[in-house]
Structure formats: C-alpha cells, structure tokens
Design a protein around this motif. Sequence first.
Motif, mmCIF file in Angstrom:
data_model
loop_
_atom_site.group_PDB
_atom_site.id
_atom_site.type_symbol
_atom_site.label_atom_id
_atom_site.label_comp_id
_atom_site.label_asym_id
_atom_site.label_seq_id
_atom_site.Cartn_x
_atom_site.Cartn_y
_atom_site.Cartn_z
ATOM 1 N N THR A 1 0.827 -1.202 0.000
ATOM 2 C CA THR A 1 0.000 0.000 0.000
ATOM 3 C C THR A 1 0.860 1.249 0.000
ATOM 4 O O THR A 1 0.586 2.207 -0.735
ATOM 5 C CB THR A 1 -0.935 -0.005 1.221
ATOM 6 N N ALA A 2 1.931 1.247 0.793
ATOM 7 C CA ALA A 2 2.840 2.397 0.833
ATOM 8 C C ALA A 2 3.530 2.592 -0.512
ATOM 9 O O ALA A 2 3.679 3.726 -0.989
ATOM 10 C CB ALA A 2 3.874 2.210 1.940
ATOM 11 N N GLN A 3 3.932 1.495 -1.146
ATOM 12 C CA GLN A 3 4.585 1.605 -2.452
ATOM 13 C C GLN A 3 3.612 2.106 -3.512
ATOM 14 O O GLN A 3 3.990 2.896 -4.377
ATOM 15 C CB GLN A 3 5.180 0.257 -2.858
ATOM 16 N N LYS A 4 2.368 1.664 -3.448
ATOM 17 C CA LYS A 4 1.376 2.144 -4.409
ATOM 18 C C LYS A 4 1.146 3.638 -4.241
ATOM 19 O O LYS A 4 1.028 4.368 -5.228
ATOM 20 C CB LYS A 4 0.049 1.393 -4.241
ATOM 21 N N SER A 5 1.079 4.092 -2.995
ATOM 22 C CA SER A 5 0.863 5.523 -2.783
ATOM 23 C C SER A 5 2.085 6.321 -3.233
ATOM 24 O O SER A 5 1.944 7.425 -3.770
ATOM 25 C CB SER A 5 0.531 5.814 -1.320
ATOM 26 N N ALA A 6 3.310 5.763 -3.064
ATOM 27 C CA ALA A 6 4.518 6.440 -3.543
ATOM 28 C C ALA A 6 4.519 6.519 -5.065
ATOM 29 O O ALA A 6 4.873 7.554 -5.651
ATOM 30 C CB ALA A 6 5.762 5.712 -3.044
ATOM 31 N N VAL A 7 4.108 5.443 -5.732
ATOM 32 C CA VAL A 7 4.038 5.442 -7.195
ATOM 33 C C VAL A 7 2.997 6.458 -7.666
ATOM 34 O O VAL A 7 3.233 7.205 -8.629
ATOM 35 C CB VAL A 7 3.712 4.018 -7.719
ATOM 36 N N ASP A 8 1.864 6.506 -6.986
ATOM 37 C CA ASP A 8 0.831 7.475 -7.357
ATOM 38 C C ASP A 8 1.346 8.902 -7.201
ATOM 39 O O ASP A 8 1.057 9.764 -8.040
ATOM 40 C CB ASP A 8 -0.426 7.275 -6.509
#
Length: 160
Positions: free
Chosen positions: A86-93
Amino acid sequence: MASTRNHNRYDNRRAQVRQAYYEDGNAARRLEEVPVRPKKKLSKTAQKNRAKSTNMGKGYIAFLILVCALATGACVHYIKLTALVTAQKSAVDAKELELNELKSDNDAYYSEIMTNVDLEEIRDRAINELGMEYAEEDQIKYYTPGNNNYVRQYQDVPEK
C-alpha cells in the motif's frame, strides 16, 4: 371417594393428551422439553477411554501453542506485506502525479516559447545579416537508413 379417584385419573389423562398435542409457538414454552435420562453405569475401560479423550497432554498443548504462534506470525507478516504494498502504491501514485505536473509545466513552457518565436524574423536575419543561403541541389546528399532507427557517424562529413 371412588368418584374422586376417577376424576383425578380423568384430569391426568386429559393433561397427557394436551401435552401430546402441544405445538411450539402456540402458547408459552415448556421449561422441560428434553427428558432427563437416568445415568448408566459405565465400565472401567469406557471411563478410562472417556478420561483419556478429554485429557490434553503437555505435548499436545505445546503443539497447539506452536501452531497458534506460527499462524499469528504468518498473519502479522501478511499484514506487514500488505502495508508495504500500500505504501509503495501511494509512492508510485505521488510520483505519477509529479510526472504529470512536470509534463504539463513543460508543455506550457514549450507553447510559450513557440508563440514567442517568429520564424520569418529568423529567416530574414539568417539571410541578410549572416549571409546564409538555401542549399542547392548538388549540395544535398540523401541517405536511406537500413533496419536501424538511428545513424552512427564514424567520421566528419566532407565540406565539398
């Protein structure tokens, strides 16, 4: 006295008939619906088997504790991995949003530059001030590339 006995028998019989036709939900529930059975005497082997089946040994308890600990560890690990994803997805976003902002800024700057450039003025200045001329037909060299989409230059292009 005989009539009292007959009357009591009649009342008892009548009460048994009422109980036989009792339907669940049509009146107050009976408190004792399950009949109480008399306890049977068990043999010693049956008593031992029952005691053994209800008893949990130390090894079995240790095994259950180990299984519970492993299951808890697996759940905690899964939750950590989910949080990481989830943290990586938010960083990518966030990076995608930043990229889109930079692209829009770049497009705006390019449009601003292109509106300020007067190609006619550049041509007049090149011809009149710098003495440039259009290329003649014998000065133009054509090249057809092969399969590659690029060209490598290994030496300088000759002047004449």
